[in-house]
Design a protein around this motif. Structure first.
Motif, PDB file in Angstrom:
ATOM      1  N   MET A  78       0.822  -1.206   0.000  1.00  0.00           N
ATOM      2  CA  MET A  78       0.000   0.000   0.000  1.00  0.00           C
ATOM      3  C   MET A  78       0.857   1.258   0.000  1.00  0.00           C
ATOM      4  SD  MET A  78      -3.175  -0.958   2.444  1.00  0.00           S
ATOM      5  CE  MET A  78      -4.258  -2.318   2.023  1.00  0.00           C
ATOM      6  N   LEU A  79       1.945   1.233   0.751  1.00  0.00           N
ATOM      7  CA  LEU A  79       2.852   2.374   0.743  1.00  0.00           C
ATOM      8  C   LEU A  79       3.472   2.565  -0.636  1.00  0.00           C
ATOM      9  CD1 LEU A  79       4.627   1.904   4.182  1.00  0.00           C
ATOM     10  CD2 LEU A  79       3.129   3.793   3.551  1.00  0.00           C
ATOM     11  N   ALA A  80       3.859   1.454  -1.268  1.00  0.00           N
ATOM     12  CA  ALA A  80       4.447   1.548  -2.599  1.00  0.00           C
ATOM     13  C   ALA A  80       3.484   2.200  -3.582  1.00  0.00           C
ATOM     14  CB  ALA A  80       4.868   0.166  -3.094  1.00  0.00           C
ATOM     15  N   GLY A  81       2.182   1.927  -3.409  1.00  0.00           N
ATOM     16  CA  GLY A  81       1.181   2.544  -4.260  1.00  0.00           C
ATOM     17  C   GLY A  81       1.080   4.045  -4.076  1.00  0.00           C
ATOM     18  N   ARG A  82       1.617   4.531  -2.955  1.00  0.00           N
ATOM     19  CA  ARG A  82       1.620   5.967  -2.682  1.00  0.00           C
ATOM     20  C   ARG A  82       2.992   6.588  -2.955  1.00  0.00           C
ATOM     21  NH1 ARG A  82      -2.851   7.214   0.669  1.00  0.00           N
ATOM     22  NH2 ARG A  82      -1.839   9.114   1.409  1.00  0.00           N
ATOM     23  N   GLY A  83       3.902   5.798  -3.528  1.00  0.00           N
ATOM     24  CA  GLY A  83       5.230   6.310  -3.839  1.00  0.00           C
ATOM     25  C   GLY A  83       6.223   6.233  -2.703  1.00  0.00           C
ATOM     26  N   VAL A  84       5.893   5.457  -1.672  1.00  0.00           N
ATOM     27  CA  VAL A  84       6.770   5.296  -0.514  1.00  0.00           C
ATOM     28  C   VAL A  84       7.230   3.840  -0.465  1.00  0.00           C
ATOM     29  CG1 VAL A  84       6.942   5.400   2.000  1.00  0.00           C
ATOM     30  CG2 VAL A  84       5.633   7.140   0.768  1.00  0.00           C
ATOM     31  N   VAL A  85       8.531   3.622  -0.519  1.00  0.00           N
ATOM     32  CA  VAL A  85       9.080   2.265  -0.565  1.00  0.00           C
ATOM     33  C   VAL A  85       9.780   1.967   0.751  1.00  0.00           C
ATOM     34  CG1 VAL A  85      10.667   0.697  -1.741  1.00  0.00           C
ATOM     35  CG2 VAL A  85       9.391   2.415  -3.053  1.00  0.00           C
ATOM     36  N   LEU A  86       9.274   0.990   1.477  1.00  0.00           N
ATOM     37  CA  LEU A  86       9.924   0.582   2.708  1.00  0.00           C
ATOM     38  C   LEU A  86      11.296  -0.015   2.400  1.00  0.00           C
ATOM     39  CD1 LEU A  86       6.963  -1.018   4.685  1.00  0.00           C
ATOM     40  CD2 LEU A  86       8.325   0.950   5.418  1.00  0.00           C
ATOM     41  N   ARG A  87      12.295   0.418   3.150  1.00  0.00           N
ATOM     42  CA  ARG A  87      13.648  -0.112   2.959  1.00  0.00           C
ATOM     43  C   ARG A  87      13.658  -1.630   3.116  1.00  0.00           C
ATOM     44  NH1 ARG A  87      18.442   1.874   6.908  1.00  0.00           N
ATOM     45  NH2 ARG A  87      18.201   3.839   5.758  1.00  0.00           N
TER      46      ARG A  87
END
Length: 283
Positions: A78-87
């Protein structure tokens, strides 16, 4: 870089009190901070709401309450869908968070262990026989009940099936729905020191400190990491903790490896020093 922390349940725009000092230290270091709704993360139909307040884009590190692996993966998506990639990706989180994911790589430096995929007595007995007679410590894939040591953690003799199953039954009773995976039996090894928590970023140890359960027990001046360093680096995990203790024969042993995002920081490590180790020196 973005730091993600759980929101305060009563003030949802603010960090949870437990992580507020880390959030403040991150902001002081020029790192963006966003909050996520931890409770919503645990409910499949509310996960979108859990990340609704996350702003910005880029690489992120989560510092928060423990999440089951099957909940962390959709969180990352879900974060990736918002442009945020967890390390730390979903597969990496599971490998660090659950003992079967890291055990084989560290078998030479940690107590011998066996595990089950079920929690029935027959599953337990197969593991008990496989590990062999002698004392053992019981846990599941992510956690023991060490604060109930004689009731639900320490098994004096695996060759005693009745007494061993009594400990396992109590463990199941205490863990209930929080149980992850199956039983894990680890050979008991006597230690002479309190546990030391070490923090690793991209295979490099960046901090050595007390364990959160014993924050006032300072680690020895020298903790020998020579044997474990190449093994941890070979795991290829971006952010982990490794808890070690000194065995009676003078050898440092790995007690636990965990994902650094959900590992508690002892109060003896200042938030600013922690953020500097995690993200680099302040800008």
């Amino acid at each position: 870089m973005i730091l993600l922390v759980p929101a305060n349940p009563l003030r949802p725009r603010r960090p949870d009190d437990h992580f507020a000092a880390e959030a403040d230290a991150a902001r002081d270091a020029g790192i963006d901070v966003s909050v996520v709704d931890h409770d919503a993360l645990t409910r499949a139909d509310e996960r979108e709401r859990a990340v609704a307040s996350v702003s910005g884009s880029g690489t992120a590190v989560y510092r928060g309450w423990m999440l089951r692996s099957e909940r962390y993966a959709p969180f990352a998506e879900m974060l990736a869908g918002r442009g945020v990639v967890l390390r730390t990706g979903g597969d990496q989180y599971r490998r660090a968070h659950e003992l079967p994911g890291w055990y084989s790589s560290l078998a030479a430096v940690t107590p011998p262990s066996v595990w089950t995929t079920g929690t029935g007595q027959a599953d337990f007995d197969r593991a008990r026989v496989e590990l062999g007679a002698g004392p053992a410590v019981l846990r599941d894939y992510t956690k023991s009940m060490k604060h109930y040591w004689h009731e639900a953690a320490f098994i004096p003799e695996l060759a005693d099936p009745v007494a061993a199953w009594e400990v396992a039954s109590r463990f199941l009773q205490l863990r209930e729905d929080d149980l992850v995976g199956g039983f894990v039996l680890r050979r008991f090894e006597p230690f002479t020191s309190a546990e030391v928590r070490t923090w690793w970023v991209d295979g490099v140890c960046v901090l050595v400190g007390s364990h959160p359960d014993t924050p006032n027990d300072c680690p020895p001046a020298t903790v020998d990491l020579a044997r474990v360093t190449p093994l941890i680096a070979a795991l290829g995990l971006p952010f982990v903790t490794v808890d070690l203790a000194l065995r009676t024969d003078g050898v440092w042993r790995v007690v636990e490896l965990g994902d650094g995002q959900v590992s508690d920081r002892p109060t003896s490590i200042e938030p600013g020093a922690f953020m500097a180790a995690l993200f680099g020196e302040p800008r």
